[in-house]
Design a protein around this motif. Structure first.
Motif, mmCIF file in Angstrom:
data_model
loop_
_atom_site.group_PDB
_atom_site.id
_atom_site.type_symbol
_atom_site.label_atom_id
_atom_site.label_comp_id
_atom_site.label_asym_id
_atom_site.label_seq_id
_atom_site.Cartn_x
_atom_site.Cartn_y
_atom_site.Cartn_z
ATOM 1 N N UNK A 125 0.863 -1.187 0.000
ATOM 2 C CA UNK A 125 0.000 0.000 0.000
ATOM 3 C C UNK A 125 0.894 1.229 0.000
ATOM 4 N N UNK A 126 0.857 2.014 -1.072
ATOM 5 C CA UNK A 126 1.693 3.220 -1.092
ATOM 6 C C UNK A 126 1.027 4.313 -0.257
ATOM 7 N N UNK A 127 1.854 5.099 0.424
ATOM 8 C CA UNK A 127 1.314 6.134 1.316
ATOM 9 C C UNK A 127 0.415 5.532 2.379
ATOM 10 N N UNK A 128 0.795 4.362 2.891
ATOM 11 C CA UNK A 128 -0.106 3.599 3.762
ATOM 12 C C UNK A 128 -0.060 3.963 5.235
ATOM 13 N N UNK A 129 0.806 4.893 5.636
ATOM 14 C CA UNK A 129 1.008 5.136 7.074
ATOM 15 C C UNK A 129 -0.070 5.999 7.707
#
Ligand SMILES: NC(=O)c1ccc[n+]([C@@H]2O[C@H](COP(=O)([O-])OP(=O)(O)OC[C@H]3O[C@@H](n4cnc5c(N)ncnc54)[C@H](OP(=O)(O)O)[C@@H]3O)[C@@H](O)[C@H]2O)c1
Length: 240
Positions: A10-14
């Protein structure tokens, strides 16, 4: 299809919507590689929380502003998690800019994470995995012509087109779908009234929550018969 035991990047998942997607994946038994750029601390907290809930989770940092970093992110994800079944292209930047106000620098800052990186990540994922599922995060604005955010809207309209092109080129091994949210969260740094003041009328008279966006992503991942589809989760706003 049951997603239990699969692994997602998941990109930008934080933080924000990406975090809700990671949490929904974990609740379905999916192991998650949480990509982040600046939000390393949030990514680590989320990773630890997901491991406590019984799935495997890893964090990987990368600025998705070059072909090399996009290729390397998929390679590192495969090497770290040993398999990759799902790619969620969530990372993006949002700029309000008219055609007249835009600059080369703003174009590149937006086009890299919002369009070029998803394309290069899809290409790398298709090379590294035998098959899988891809979901791209779009925007309900793709249904119209919002002249207040021309470069951003171009990236999302092009990503919607890429969703359908990739669905065709990568069939039958991969499904590729999009989720087009309405106004969910104000941009970083803006207060809660931003949505009320800026988002315009919504037929259902409510904005979607991050969890509702994540539920739409999960629904697309769980259905083996759907590809090239764009699911608007916007309270009906794209109809206006
Ligand atoms: N928020 C909304 O109401 C809304 C509405 C319509 C569509 N969407 C779409 O839904 C998705 C999620 O929205 P959001 O508001 O949660 O997103 P966001 O907070 O604006 O961005 C998500 C993450 O993308 C990462 N990112 C940005 N530029 C990057 C780069 N060059 N390299 C690597 N990572 C980068 C950042 O990670 P780090 O924090 O780690 O730096 C950021 O936290 C986006 O695709 C957005 O366009 C959102």
């Amino acid at each position: 299809m049951n997603l239990q035991g699969q692994t997602a990047l998941v990109t930008g998942g934080a933080v924000r919507i990406g975090r809700a997607i990671c949490e929904a994946l974990a609740a379905s038994g999916v192991n998650v590689v949480i990509h982040h750029r600046h939000s390393a601390t949030d990514a680590e907290t989320l990773r630890a929380d997901m491991e406590r809930r019984g799935v495997r989770a890893w964090t990987l940092g990368a600025d998705l502003s070059s072909e090399a970093t996009c290729e390397a992110l998929v390679q590192r994800a495969v090497a770290t998690a040993s398999q990759l079944d799902i790619l969620i292209n969530n990372a993006a930047v949002f700029h309000k800019d008219t055609l007249r106000a835009t600059t080369e620098e703003k174009l590149l800052t937006g086009f890299w994470p919002n369009l070029f990186a998803p394309l290069l990540l899809i290409r790398a994922f298709a090379r590294h995995s035998q098959g899988g599922k891809i979901v791209n995060l779009l925007d309900r604005r793709i249904a119209g012509h919002d002249t207040d955010c021309v470069p951003y809207l171009l990236t999302k309209k092009a990503l919607a087109e890429l969703t359908q092109l990739a669905a065709l080129e990568l069939a039958p091994r991969f499904t590729v779908n999009g989720v087009a949210p309405g106004a969910v969260l104000p941009p970083p740094g803006k207060g809660a009234d931003y949505l009320h003041d800026q988002a315009g009328p919504v037929p259902l008279q409510r904005h979607p929550t991050p969890a509702e966006i994540a539920a739409a992503v999960l629904a697309l991942l769980q259905n083996d018969a759907v590809t090239g589809q764009i699911l608007f989760v916007d309270g009906g706003q794209h109809l206006l």
